[in-house]
Design an enzyme around this catalytic site. Structure first.
Site, PDB file in Angstrom:
ATOM      1  N   PHE A 265       0.858  -1.146  -0.007  1.00  0.00           N
ATOM      2  CA  PHE A 265       0.126  -0.183  -0.089  1.00  0.00           C
ATOM      3  C   PHE A 265       0.794   1.304   0.020  1.00  0.00           C
ATOM      4  O   PHE A 265       1.619   1.107   0.759  1.00  0.00           O
ATOM      5  CB  PHE A 265      -0.854  -0.017   1.183  1.00  0.00           C
TER       6      PHE A 265
ATOM      7  N   ASP B 272       2.297  -5.327   9.042  1.00  0.00           N
ATOM      8  CA  ASP B 272       1.076  -4.435   8.582  1.00  0.00           C
ATOM      9  C   ASP B 272       0.017  -5.377   8.379  1.00  0.00           C
ATOM     10  O   ASP B 272      -0.396  -6.081   7.697  1.00  0.00           O
ATOM     11  CB  ASP B 272       1.272  -3.621   7.260  1.00  0.00           C
TER      12      ASP B 272
ATOM     13  N   TYR C 296     -10.773   0.346  11.018  1.00  0.00           N
ATOM     14  CA  TYR C 296     -12.149   0.940  10.409  1.00  0.00           C
ATOM     15  C   TYR C 296     -12.440   0.068   9.149  1.00  0.00           C
ATOM     16  O   TYR C 296     -13.217   0.276   8.495  1.00  0.00           O
ATOM     17  CB  TYR C 296     -11.809   2.452   9.876  1.00  0.00           C
ATOM     18  N   LYS C 297     -11.387  -1.054   8.865  1.00  0.00           N
ATOM     19  CA  LYS C 297     -11.840  -2.050   7.819  1.00  0.00           C
ATOM     20  C   LYS C 297     -12.559  -3.439   8.359  1.00  0.00           C
ATOM     21  O   LYS C 297     -13.812  -2.945   8.698  1.00  0.00           O
ATOM     22  CB  LYS C 297     -10.631  -2.553   7.207  1.00  0.00           C
TER      23      LYS C 297
ATOM     24  N   ARG D 292     -12.119  -4.981  -6.715  1.00  0.00           N
ATOM     25  CA  ARG D 292     -11.649  -5.580  -5.430  1.00  0.00           C
ATOM     26  C   ARG D 292     -13.153  -5.945  -4.769  1.00  0.00           C
ATOM     27  O   ARG D 292     -14.046  -5.147  -4.680  1.00  0.00           O
ATOM     28  CB  ARG D 292     -10.939  -4.797  -4.414  1.00  0.00           C
TER      29      ARG D 292
END
Ligand code: PLP
Length: 424
Positions: free
Chosen positions: A134, A209, A234-235, A383
């Site tokens: 990312f 991560d 928050y995912k 995705r």
């Protein structure tokens, strides 16, 4: 648990609803607020809203803030909140109490953890990461290089599927390896224990991560003997937009770890208002300043759900959902050249599936208009995230059926689907 393509041909929607009827996690769906007519396959970007979050945040605002005012720092446990909530995240990632603290944003937490790691390996002047990471992770590592470069530059080596490999770049000059456990684009999952072992055998520290892992797959940081980790809430953890990130530092490293950002909430005696900085004991030293308490209130609500969840059951359902999706894509979308990019071997897959589709951006916009929400990552990946607490087998069926309709009618060619917003 493989669903061969031949089975997918004979699958129908009734089979999917029967799978839902037998699904032990199905009742969790009612704990979330999902708009009618929406199939939500983007919980890997922003988790769905738990039904009781709004009331909990409202109570924190009206009672703790409105009535308690400044007294709530003690009376409502505000000051202790970042570590108290860290202790509640710990079981989800194989951490112990006192090893996890809520931070700022993932980007900032990565910087904090990476600087600490490099400083714990003096004399080693290389940071290893991956080209396909990312981007914010790589951007933050550039800042780490700049900060700690000094007279002797800090080199960054990036591994890549086409080489160099991790084995190629490891050596006695590497201080830390920063890798994402589950790749944000392809959903490919690394063997956390094996990579940790390989990295540590070279004398380097391993910083994971866990953005696409926490709440998506079982993680055992202490079981793997890892060193440091960071991640989002928050995912898959449903903490809400802007929910704070977390930092994990293995207990054995905490007294040697020096955070990059030395704010007063990480001070040993913050309310003595001393002139100089002295780090707190334990994970508390990774705190910086006043925590985002309203965001933490939303996360606190969602963690109530996570405390009831068996992560092995989540993993089992996640694999069932992603396998079903892959089988249906293979069986129904091949005529349009749709390619599954995510590994088919379950041990190598997180909880999301990426499809390579020409004009994938416009196809995704058309799909979203039909009520199936996924997202798009440039240049050509669609995705789909499968959050097992609220995604059903029937949702998977409906998503593939909608995609088939959009590809066969070519409705995605309409110009309105080509317009890009600031966020894809
Ligand atoms: C989502 C994600 C981020 C997001 O970083 P923020 O600072 O929270 O915006 C970072 N890294 C990875 C791997 C991610 O998946």
């Amino acid at each position: 648990m493989n669903t061969p393509t031949s089975v997918a041909h004979s699958l129908d929607r009734a089979t999917c609803t029967a799978l839902d009827a037998a699904d032990a996690l199905a009742p969790f769906r009612d704990r979330f607020v999902l708009p009618a007519g929406v199939v939500y396959l983007d919980g890997n970007s922003l988790g769905a809203l738990p039904g009781h979050t709004a009331a909990h945040v409202q109570r924190v605002i009206t009672e703790e803030w409105g009535t308690g005012l400044i007294r709530s720092w003690n009376d409502a446990g505000w000051f202790a909140k970042p570590v108290a909530l860290g202790d509640r995240i710990a079981p989800l990632i194989g951490a112990a109490p006192g090893e996890v603290v809520l931070g700022d944003s993932t980007s900032a937490s990565l910087f904090q953890a990476a600087v600490a790691a490099v400083r714990m390996r003096p004399g080693r002047r290389v940071v290893v990461s991956e080209r396909g990471s990312f981007p914010t992770d790589l951007y933050m590592l550039e800042a780490v290089q700049e900060l700690l470069g000094g007279d002797e530059p800090l080199e960054r080596r990036l591994i890549h599927d086409e080489g160099p490999s991790l084995e190629d770049v490891l050596g006695d000059d590497v201080a830390v390896v920063v890798l994402t456990h589950v790749d944000y684009r392809t959903g490919r999952m690394r063997d956390l224990a094996e990579v940790t072992r390989q990295v540590q055998a070279s004398g380097a520290l391993m910083l994971w991560d866990l953005c696409h892992s926490a709440g998506a797959v079982p993680v055992d940081l202490n079981g793997a003997g890892a060193d440091l980790a960071i991640g989002c809430t928050y995912k898959y953890l449903n903490g809400g937009p802007g929910a704070p990130s977390f930092i994990w530092v293995a207990e054995r490293h905490q007294s040697a770890a020096k955070p990059a950002l030395t704010g007063w909430h990480g001070h040993a005696r913050p309310f003595d208002f001393e002139f100089g900085y002295a780090p707190a004991d334990g994970i508390t030293r990774f705190r910086v300043g006043t925590p985002q308490l309203l965001s933490m209130a939303a996360l606190e609500a969602s963690l109530e759900i996570w405390e009831e969840v068996d992560l092995e059951a989540v993993r089992e359902k996640s694999l069932r959902l992603t396998e079903l999706f892959i089988s249906l894509v293979d069986a129904r979308l091949a005529p349009w050249g749709v390619e599954v990019v995510t590994p088919r071997q379950s041990a190598l897959r997180g909880s999301q599936v990426a499809l390579r589709v020409e004009d994938g951006f416009a196809v995704m916009q058309a799909l979203i208009e039909r009520g199936v929400i996924g997202d798009f990552r440039a240049p050509d990946l669609m995705r789909f995230g499968f959050a097992p607490l609220y995604v059903s087998h029937a949702d998977v069926w409906d998503a593939v059926a909608a995609l088939e309709e959009i590809l066969s009618t070519e409705v995605w060619r309409e110009p309105r689907f080509a317009r890009r917003g600031a966020v894809t």
